[in-house]
Design a protein around this motif. Sequence first.
Motif, PDB file in Angstrom:
ATOM      1  N   TRP A 121       0.832  -1.204   0.000  1.00  0.00           N
ATOM      2  CA  TRP A 121       0.000   0.000   0.000  1.00  0.00           C
ATOM      3  C   TRP A 121       0.870   1.259   0.000  1.00  0.00           C
ATOM      4  N   PHE A 172      -5.601   4.507  -3.825  1.00  0.00           N
ATOM      5  CA  PHE A 172      -5.341   3.203  -3.210  1.00  0.00           C
ATOM      6  C   PHE A 172      -5.716   3.199  -1.743  1.00  0.00           C
ATOM      7  N   LEU A 189      -5.893   1.230   1.912  1.00  0.00           N
ATOM      8  CA  LEU A 189      -5.190   0.168   2.627  1.00  0.00           C
ATOM      9  C   LEU A 189      -6.182  -0.955   2.869  1.00  0.00           C
TER      10      LEU A 189
END
Length: 151
Positions: free
Chosen positions: A43, A76, A78
């Motif tokens: 991540w 993105f 996590l």
Amino acid sequence: MTQSKEMLDAIMRAIELEKETFDLYVKAEHKTFNPAGKRIFKWLAKTEEEHYMKLTELYHSLHEGGRWVFYGGSSFELEPSGSDEQQVSFDTDDTEALKIAQKIEKRGMVYYEELIAKTGDPDGRAMLETLRNEEVEHLRVITEKLEGLKG
């Protein structure tokens, strides 16, 4: 109106910082057998890569036309921890990587703070604040993991 050489140099330095950080996280992700470590380093690497690409785009835009670009934040998320993470604790290498990551994210945060202070353009400030806030979030997650190791 093109941007000052000082600002372009500062953006170039930010690009280098993000690239360095990205490389560190990719290395850490490949080295660890720990599922939590893999998930977190992956991540972190993805968001740093996004920062790197966005800053590169910004550099060219400022250089060519003096225009800031919009950055709405990382796409993105996590991923939540998987059931395979509970029984595995971080190993020494992961802990070391997290400690290095903590230092790097702090450095990035301070660097963006300095850039924000130098930027008069409201779009520029907004973009840099988003980048700074993501470094703050990285630092929070990393610190949380390190705190968890002490417990």
